[in-house]
Design a protein around this motif. Structure first.
Motif, mmCIF file in Angstrom:
data_model
loop_
_atom_site.group_PDB
_atom_site.id
_atom_site.type_symbol
_atom_site.label_atom_id
_atom_site.label_comp_id
_atom_site.label_asym_id
_atom_site.label_seq_id
_atom_site.Cartn_x
_atom_site.Cartn_y
_atom_site.Cartn_z
ATOM 1 N N GLY A 1 -5.752 2.504 -2.221
ATOM 2 C CA GLY A 1 -6.214 1.128 -2.168
ATOM 3 C C GLY A 1 -5.231 0.135 -2.764
ATOM 4 N N ARG A 2 -3.981 0.561 -2.978
ATOM 5 C CA ARG A 2 -2.976 -0.353 -3.524
ATOM 6 C C ARG A 2 -2.160 -0.949 -2.391
ATOM 7 N NH1 ARG A 2 -1.895 4.160 -7.137
ATOM 8 N NH2 ARG A 2 -2.909 3.906 -9.156
ATOM 9 N N VAL A 3 -1.346 -0.107 -1.774
ATOM 10 C CA VAL A 3 -0.541 -0.516 -0.624
ATOM 11 C C VAL A 3 -0.797 0.492 0.494
ATOM 12 C CG1 VAL A 3 1.248 -1.762 -1.894
ATOM 13 C CG2 VAL A 3 1.457 0.711 -1.623
ATOM 14 N N ALA A 4 -0.668 0.044 1.738
ATOM 15 C CA ALA A 4 -1.123 0.839 2.881
ATOM 16 C C ALA A 4 -0.388 2.163 3.004
ATOM 17 C CB ALA A 4 -0.958 0.025 4.163
ATOM 18 N N TRP A 5 0.924 2.192 2.745
ATOM 19 C CA TRP A 5 1.696 3.391 3.043
ATOM 20 C C TRP A 5 1.274 4.595 2.210
ATOM 21 C CZ3 TRP A 5 4.714 6.355 -0.150
ATOM 22 C CH2 TRP A 5 5.110 5.809 -1.375
ATOM 23 N N SER B 1 17.402 -7.121 2.563
ATOM 24 C CA SER B 1 16.198 -7.918 2.315
ATOM 25 C C SER B 1 15.045 -7.242 3.044
ATOM 26 C CB SER B 1 16.368 -9.359 2.804
ATOM 27 O OG SER B 1 16.533 -9.396 4.209
ATOM 28 N N ALA B 2 13.833 -7.552 2.621
ATOM 29 C CA ALA B 2 12.663 -6.927 3.240
ATOM 30 C C ALA B 2 12.459 -7.451 4.656
ATOM 31 C CB ALA B 2 11.419 -7.207 2.399
ATOM 32 N N ALA C 1 0.313 -0.047 8.925
ATOM 33 C CA ALA C 1 -0.062 1.213 8.291
ATOM 34 C C ALA C 1 0.920 1.627 7.202
ATOM 35 C CB ALA C 1 -0.162 2.313 9.349
ATOM 36 N N TYR C 2 2.138 1.072 7.241
ATOM 37 C CA TYR C 2 3.158 1.419 6.249
ATOM 38 C C TYR C 2 3.575 0.202 5.426
ATOM 39 C CZ TYR C 2 3.511 6.053 8.256
ATOM 40 O OH TYR C 2 3.225 7.330 8.667
ATOM 41 N N GLY C 3 2.644 -0.736 5.248
ATOM 42 C CA GLY C 3 2.935 -1.908 4.448
ATOM 43 C C GLY C 3 3.117 -1.555 2.984
ATOM 44 N N ASN C 4 4.005 -2.295 2.306
ATOM 45 C CA ASN C 4 4.265 -2.104 0.890
ATOM 46 C C ASN C 4 3.976 -3.410 0.161
ATOM 47 O OD1 ASN C 4 5.004 -0.786 -1.438
ATOM 48 N ND2 ASN C 4 7.092 -0.351 -0.807
ATOM 49 N N MET C 5 4.322 -3.493 -1.101
ATOM 50 C CA MET C 5 4.063 -4.713 -1.865
ATOM 51 C C MET C 5 4.805 -5.911 -1.271
ATOM 52 S SD MET C 5 4.019 -3.262 -5.782
ATOM 53 C CE MET C 5 5.454 -2.214 -5.523
ATOM 54 N N VAL C 6 6.070 -5.690 -0.902
ATOM 55 C CA VAL C 6 6.869 -6.712 -0.218
ATOM 56 C C VAL C 6 7.505 -6.048 0.994
ATOM 57 C CG1 VAL C 6 8.795 -8.321 -0.376
ATOM 58 C CG2 VAL C 6 7.342 -7.923 -2.386
ATOM 59 N N GLY D 1 12.581 -2.123 -6.790
ATOM 60 C CA GLY D 1 12.786 -1.914 -5.356
ATOM 61 C C GLY D 1 14.096 -1.213 -5.080
ATOM 62 N N THR D 2 14.095 -0.316 -4.094
ATOM 63 C CA THR D 2 15.304 0.419 -3.736
ATOM 64 C C THR D 2 16.334 -0.509 -3.106
ATOM 65 O OG1 THR D 2 14.033 2.424 -3.375
ATOM 66 C CG2 THR D 2 16.217 2.349 -2.394
ATOM 67 N N VAL D 3 17.572 -0.390 -3.564
ATOM 68 C CA VAL D 3 18.678 -1.159 -3.013
ATOM 69 C C VAL D 3 19.431 -0.334 -1.975
ATOM 70 C CG1 VAL D 3 20.831 -2.372 -3.553
ATOM 71 C CG2 VAL D 3 18.898 -2.484 -5.148
ATOM 72 N N SER D 4 19.672 0.930 -2.297
ATOM 73 C CA SER D 4 20.414 1.808 -1.385
ATOM 74 C C SER D 4 19.916 3.233 -1.567
ATOM 75 C CB SER D 4 21.919 1.729 -1.677
ATOM 76 O OG SER D 4 22.652 2.554 -0.797
#
Length: 267
Positions: A135-139, A64-65, A25-30, A205-208
């Motif tokens: 409809g892009r990413v689940a989150w 890392s993801a 339900a909270y999936g992202n691109m990676v 992508g967020t690093v920190s």
């Protein structure tokens, strides 16, 4: 339980660690949405029987993801003082570290208080149209978002905007009472400022990320499941990294949290 509560659920293990699982339900691109990973890390401290007080800050570093599946959370109270407690948190999969975090909890005291960063004047939530299913990413579909200004660029034409400011009303979908875990995830709902400032959909992508909690559980309970006003803006874009800050207020005008993150982007 709501999708959020299910996603942050942790099972204590005999060796003192916690076992969690990524949530589709909270999936992202990676990998998963970074906000839910931050909430999972914080929840391991919130659930710990030795915790002192309530969160005042969290810093999370995404090494890392996370891969889809189970993960282990290791928590350690590094030091406990009279008013503050310092925690180290690590998320692991197959013996490798994916995420590290530090959390500070504290006993809040009834002393003089003031919000110097006042809530900006904006249209009421019911006058702002909510975004439809993405409809892009689940989150994205786990949040009700009513963007006041600073939408994603339309079209993606490479045009440079004068600033990267976005203001929006936001809350969980379905609505749930606000707590420190959900406030943590809400602090990361702002899309990368690079996309707003220059209309090019580059990888980012967020690093920190650091979240500072200005509200205790009583103030969060008073906020209930109401919409929050969020505002985000970047400071500088250089060398493939930029930083962005954000603030979250409730409808009563209380500043609940501020956040600052550094984000990688690729040209």
């Amino acid at each position: 339980m709501s999708a959020f509560d299910d996603a942050i659920a942790l099972e204590p293990q005999p060796d003192g660690t916690w076992r969690g699982h990524t949530s589709p339900a909270y999936g992202n691109m990676v990998g998963p949405f970074g906000g839910i990973t931050a909430a999972q890390a914080l929840n391991a401290v919130l659930q710990h029987p030795q915790r002192l007080g309530e969160p005042i800050s969290l810093t999370i570093n995404y090494c890392s993801a996370l891969a889809d599946g189970p993960f282990t959370v290791v928590t350690r109270a590094v030091r406990t003082n009279r008013s503050t407690q310092h925690w180290f948190v690590e998320l692991q999969q197959q013996g490798e570290t994916n995420t590290t975090a530090t959390v500070v909890t504290a006993l809040r005291r009834d002393v003089w208080a003031n919000d110097e960063h006042a809530m900006p004047g904006v249209p009421a939530p019911d006058t702002v149209e909510p975004l439809g299913p993405q409809g892009r990413v689940a989150w994205l579909d786990r949040y009700e978002m009513r963007v006041i200004d600073g939408h994603l660029p339309q079209p993606w034409d490479g045009r440079e905007h004068p600033d990267s400011v976005t203001r929006l009303w936001v809350r969980d979908t379905p609505p749930r009472p606000l707590d420190h875990a959900s406030l943590t995830a809400l602090s990361d709902v702002f899309f990368p400022r690079r996309w707003r400032r220059r209309a090019t959909p580059t990888p980012a992508g967020t690093v920190s990320m650091t979240v500072y909690y200005h509200a205790d559980s009583v103030r969060l309970a008073a906020t209930a499941d109401g919409l929050l006003l969020g505002q985000a803006q970047a400071q500088a874009f250089r060398g493939g990294f930029f930083d962005q800050t954000a603030q979250l207020w409730n409808r009563q005008g209380d500043l609940l949290a501020t956040t600052h993150q550094v984000v990688y982007y690729k040209e």
